[in-house]
Design a protein around this motif. Structure first.
Motif, PDB file in Angstrom:
ATOM      1  N   GLU A 172       0.828  -1.210   0.000  1.00  0.00           N
ATOM      2  CA  GLU A 172       0.000   0.000   0.000  1.00  0.00           C
ATOM      3  C   GLU A 172       0.860   1.257   0.000  1.00  0.00           C
ATOM      4  OE1 GLU A 172      -3.159  -0.283  -0.171  1.00  0.00           O
ATOM      5  OE2 GLU A 172      -3.895   1.766   0.166  1.00  0.00           O
ATOM      6  N   SER A 173       1.836   1.319   0.906  1.00  0.00           N
ATOM      7  CA  SER A 173       2.626   2.549   1.013  1.00  0.00           C
ATOM      8  C   SER A 173       3.610   2.657  -0.151  1.00  0.00           C
ATOM      9  CB  SER A 173       3.358   2.623   2.356  1.00  0.00           C
ATOM     10  OG  SER A 173       4.326   1.622   2.433  1.00  0.00           O
ATOM     11  N   ASP A 174       3.797   1.562  -0.858  1.00  0.00           N
ATOM     12  CA  ASP A 174       4.597   1.587  -2.064  1.00  0.00           C
ATOM     13  C   ASP A 174       3.783   2.267  -3.170  1.00  0.00           C
ATOM     14  OD1 ASP A 174       7.184   0.738  -2.872  1.00  0.00           O
ATOM     15  OD2 ASP A 174       6.257  -0.703  -4.239  1.00  0.00           O
ATOM     16  N   ALA A 175       2.507   1.904  -3.211  1.00  0.00           N
ATOM     17  CA  ALA A 175       1.619   2.467  -4.228  1.00  0.00           C
ATOM     18  C   ALA A 175       1.311   3.935  -3.942  1.00  0.00           C
ATOM     19  CB  ALA A 175       0.329   1.659  -4.291  1.00  0.00           C
ATOM     20  N   ARG A 176       0.917   4.220  -2.708  1.00  0.00           N
ATOM     21  CA  ARG A 176       0.586   5.607  -2.335  1.00  0.00           C
ATOM     22  C   ARG A 176       1.411   6.002  -1.114  1.00  0.00           C
ATOM     23  NH1 ARG A 176      -5.112   5.327  -0.719  1.00  0.00           N
ATOM     24  NH2 ARG A 176      -5.384   3.139  -1.302  1.00  0.00           N
ATOM     25  N   PRO A 177       2.571   6.591  -1.333  1.00  0.00           N
ATOM     26  CA  PRO A 177       3.457   6.926  -0.212  1.00  0.00           C
ATOM     27  C   PRO A 177       2.754   7.777   0.851  1.00  0.00           C
ATOM     28  CG  PRO A 177       4.577   7.245  -2.310  1.00  0.00           C
ATOM     29  CD  PRO A 177       3.140   6.988  -2.625  1.00  0.00           C
ATOM     30  N   GLN A 178       3.214   7.645   2.078  1.00  0.00           N
ATOM     31  CA  GLN A 178       2.653   8.370   3.226  1.00  0.00           C
ATOM     32  C   GLN A 178       1.213   7.981   3.586  1.00  0.00           C
ATOM     33  OE1 GLN A 178       4.734  10.508   1.306  1.00  0.00           O
ATOM     34  NE2 GLN A 178       6.280  10.826   2.897  1.00  0.00           N
ATOM     35  N   SER A 179       0.642   7.031   2.858  1.00  0.00           N
ATOM     36  CA  SER A 179      -0.734   6.701   3.182  1.00  0.00           C
ATOM     37  C   SER A 179      -0.790   5.731   4.363  1.00  0.00           C
ATOM     38  CB  SER A 179      -1.421   6.072   1.979  1.00  0.00           C
ATOM     39  OG  SER A 179      -0.945   4.758   1.798  1.00  0.00           O
ATOM     40  N   LEU A 180      -1.880   5.836   5.107  1.00  0.00           N
ATOM     41  CA  LEU A 180      -2.104   4.932   6.225  1.00  0.00           C
ATOM     42  C   LEU A 180      -3.129   3.892   5.809  1.00  0.00           C
ATOM     43  CD1 LEU A 180      -2.373   7.626   9.017  1.00  0.00           C
ATOM     44  CD2 LEU A 180      -0.445   6.121   8.555  1.00  0.00           C
ATOM     45  N   ILE A 181      -3.033   2.740   6.444  1.00  0.00           N
ATOM     46  CA  ILE A 181      -4.010   1.705   6.142  1.00  0.00           C
ATOM     47  C   ILE A 181      -4.552   1.150   7.461  1.00  0.00           C
ATOM     48  CG2 ILE A 181      -2.173  -0.008   5.897  1.00  0.00           C
ATOM     49  CD1 ILE A 181      -3.924  -1.425   3.814  1.00  0.00           C
ATOM     50  N   GLN A 182      -5.845   0.948   7.525  1.00  0.00           N
ATOM     51  CA  GLN A 182      -6.480   0.536   8.770  1.00  0.00           C
ATOM     52  C   GLN A 182      -6.424  -0.974   8.991  1.00  0.00           C
ATOM     53  OE1 GLN A 182      -8.224   2.562   6.665  1.00  0.00           O
ATOM     54  NE2 GLN A 182      -8.067   4.514   7.719  1.00  0.00           N
ATOM     55  N   VAL A 216       8.652  -1.757  13.949  1.00  0.00           N
ATOM     56  CA  VAL A 216       8.525  -2.083  12.531  1.00  0.00           C
ATOM     57  C   VAL A 216       7.423  -1.261  11.876  1.00  0.00           C
ATOM     58  CG1 VAL A 216       7.909  -3.932  10.919  1.00  0.00           C
ATOM     59  CG2 VAL A 216       9.458  -4.397  12.816  1.00  0.00           C
ATOM     60  N   LEU A 217       6.365  -1.022  12.650  1.00  0.00           N
ATOM     61  CA  LEU A 217       5.253  -0.220  12.147  1.00  0.00           C
ATOM     62  C   LEU A 217       5.154   1.059  12.976  1.00  0.00           C
ATOM     63  CD1 LEU A 217       2.385  -2.842  11.664  1.00  0.00           C
ATOM     64  CD2 LEU A 217       3.741  -1.720   9.894  1.00  0.00           C
ATOM     65  N   LYS A 218       4.503   2.061  12.413  1.00  0.00           N
ATOM     66  CA  LYS A 218       4.081   3.174  13.246  1.00  0.00           C
ATOM     67  C   LYS A 218       2.594   3.378  13.008  1.00  0.00           C
ATOM     68  CE  LYS A 218       5.761   6.505   9.854  1.00  0.00           C
ATOM     69  NZ  LYS A 218       6.810   7.494   9.573  1.00  0.00           N
ATOM     70  N   SER A 219       1.941   4.052  13.946  1.00  0.00           N
ATOM     71  CA  SER A 219       0.490   4.150  13.841  1.00  0.00           C
ATOM     72  C   SER A 219       0.016   5.563  14.134  1.00  0.00           C
ATOM     73  CB  SER A 219      -0.157   3.190  14.832  1.00  0.00           C
ATOM     74  OG  SER A 219       0.193   3.569  16.150  1.00  0.00           O
ATOM     75  N   LYS A 220      -1.164   5.812  13.674  1.00  0.00           N
ATOM     76  CA  LYS A 220      -1.800   7.086  13.988  1.00  0.00           C
ATOM     77  C   LYS A 220      -3.213   6.772  14.434  1.00  0.00           C
ATOM     78  CE  LYS A 220      -2.592  11.680  12.104  1.00  0.00           C
ATOM     79  NZ  LYS A 220      -3.732  12.053  11.225  1.00  0.00           N
ATOM     80  N   ARG A 221      -3.627   7.387  15.524  1.00  0.00           N
ATOM     81  CA  ARG A 221      -4.948   7.098  16.061  1.00  0.00           C
ATOM     82  C   ARG A 221      -5.997   8.038  15.496  1.00  0.00           C
ATOM     83  NH1 ARG A 221      -3.332   5.015  22.005  1.00  0.00           N
ATOM     84  NH2 ARG A 221      -5.354   5.661  22.717  1.00  0.00           N
ATOM     85  N   GLY A 222      -7.243   7.709  15.826  1.00  0.00           N
ATOM     86  CA  GLY A 222      -8.348   8.581  15.472  1.00  0.00           C
ATOM     87  C   GLY A 222      -8.783   8.466  14.018  1.00  0.00           C
ATOM     88  N   VAL A 223      -9.733   9.321  13.685  1.00  0.00           N
ATOM     89  CA  VAL A 223     -10.277   9.341  12.332  1.00  0.00           C
ATOM     90  C   VAL A 223      -9.145   9.477  11.317  1.00  0.00           C
ATOM     91  CG1 VAL A 223     -11.827  10.578  10.788  1.00  0.00           C
ATOM     92  CG2 VAL A 223     -12.346  10.444  13.220  1.00  0.00           C
ATOM     93  N   GLU A 224      -9.246   8.710  10.252  1.00  0.00           N
ATOM     94  CA  GLU A 224      -8.209   8.737   9.212  1.00  0.00           C
ATOM     95  C   GLU A 224      -6.861   8.222   9.728  1.00  0.00           C
ATOM     96  OE1 GLU A 224      -8.648  10.447   5.629  1.00  0.00           O
ATOM     97  OE2 GLU A 224     -10.313   9.234   6.353  1.00  0.00           O
ATOM     98  N   TYR A 275      -2.076   2.348  10.062  1.00  0.00           N
ATOM     99  CA  TYR A 275      -0.685   1.911  10.205  1.00  0.00           C
ATOM    100  C   TYR A 275       0.108   2.201   8.942  1.00  0.00           C
ATOM    101  CZ  TYR A 275      -1.582  -0.685  14.496  1.00  0.00           C
ATOM    102  OH  TYR A 275      -1.881  -1.034  15.790  1.00  0.00           O
ATOM    103  N   SER A 276       1.398   2.409   9.151  1.00  0.00           N
ATOM    104  CA  SER A 276       2.326   2.419   8.022  1.00  0.00           C
ATOM    105  C   SER A 276       3.665   1.882   8.493  1.00  0.00           C
ATOM    106  CB  SER A 276       2.471   3.837   7.466  1.00  0.00           C
ATOM    107  OG  SER A 276       3.048   4.676   8.453  1.00  0.00           O
ATOM    108  N   LEU A 277       4.520   1.580   7.557  1.00  0.00           N
ATOM    109  CA  LEU A 277       5.844   1.086   7.919  1.00  0.00           C
ATOM    110  C   LEU A 277       6.611   2.152   8.682  1.00  0.00           C
ATOM    111  CD1 LEU A 277       6.996  -0.745   4.657  1.00  0.00           C
ATOM    112  CD2 LEU A 277       5.669  -1.646   6.571  1.00  0.00           C
ATOM    113  N   ALA A 278       7.362   1.744   9.687  1.00  0.00           N
ATOM    114  CA  ALA A 278       8.143   2.691  10.468  1.00  0.00           C
ATOM    115  C   ALA A 278       9.488   2.977   9.810  1.00  0.00           C
ATOM    116  CB  ALA A 278       8.349   2.170  11.879  1.00  0.00           C
TER     117      ALA A 278
END
Lengths: 156, 156
Positions: B20-30, B57-65, B68-71
């Motif tokens: 996913e992050s290869d296709a759309r960099p900086q994107s998060l996936i739930q 290995v991963l980093k995460s962002k909470r809340g709406v939107e 996870y993405s690779l760290a």
DNA sequence: TGCAATGTCGATTGGATTGGTCGAGTATTT
DNA sequence: AAATACTCGACCAATCCAATCGACATTGCA
């Protein structure tokens, strides 16, 4: 990714049995003797030796003066064979096992990255263990006991 | 000698996230998206991703939107690292583990045959898995999905 | 401000596996 | 017949595995 106690004990016991028949050919050794020398719980060892016997690695004789001995030469018994007998397939994932193949959930095995990696791991483990023969282990112990007349007996 | 479901799922999930992050960099996936695409039970996957996050290995962002993405770059994440995080040490026996060494019952480790064999196994497993990087797995999937527009999504 | 979406976290669960024990057999020799 | 061994099946406690549940914390947006 671990070797079970059963697998570990099997190897230790086999070395002890092999060491014995190396010293006095055609001799039998009893479960209780092996248990003492290796410090493996006797009843547990019993199960293990039975499995080795059913797997064709050991042979046994019942009754007075009975016991176990190797069913074939120590140069024909591999760690791979022994460990498979006690712990099952060496493959880390069933879809790369030769002896217990099972399809996994990916639609195309040929292109599954995890599978390719695990295939390599399996081949490499099998490559080592299927070529590591009991005589080699016995030889190591023999050398060691020659120089250090074993305060402990359980030293493989 | 087996890889647990946790370990397997971790790799499959990471490939999906990395893809996913290869296709759309900086994107998060739930979690829920990864769960659907990989067919991994969502609540179970949650634990796994959390462990990967705590392991760096991963980093995460909470809340709406959130999500996870690779760290770090997929070229810096190895299968060895991932599998150790979920399944513990690669060594088949603790007396040959670098990361979780524990003394075994033989009096002289240097001359213990079982240990020597298992040392080789450990080194060989680690040699493979610590050099197998996530980008390689992602690349394989990318190629595969390009030619076969994935009827299934869970194909690593 | 409030609420919905999302990750975080601890507890719980059912089942399998591991590591081990027990006791009643059966074969063999003396 | 008695003693000595292996054989075999049942059993057990503890741990691990795979998965689920429920409550909570954080964030973005209306």
């Amino acid at each position: 990714m671990r070797l079970s106690k059963k697998g570990e004990y099997a190897v230790r016991a086999l070395v002890e049995i092999g060491f014995e028949s190396d010293a006095r050919p055609q001799s039998l050794i009893q479960i209780s003797t092996v248990a003492q020398r290796t410090n493996i719980p006797e009843k547990f060892l019993e199960q293990i030796l039975l499995a080795l016997r059913n797997g064709g690695v050991l042979k046994s004789k019942r009754g007075v003066e009975g016991g176990y001995s190797l069913a074939k030469g120590p140069d024909q018994i591999t760690l791979g064979e022994v460990i498979r007998l006690l712990d099952g397939p060496l493959a880390p994932i069933p879809c790369v096992s030769l002896s217990a193949y099972e399809k996994c959930s990916c639609p195309d095995e040929a292109s599954c990255g995890l599978r390719i990696a695990m295939q390599q791991v399996r081949d490499s483990i099998a490559g080592i263990l299927d070529n590591y023969k009991l005589d080699r282990l016995i030889e190591e112990v023999r050398k060691h006991r020659a120089t250090q007349p074993s305060e402990w007996q359980f030293d493989i």
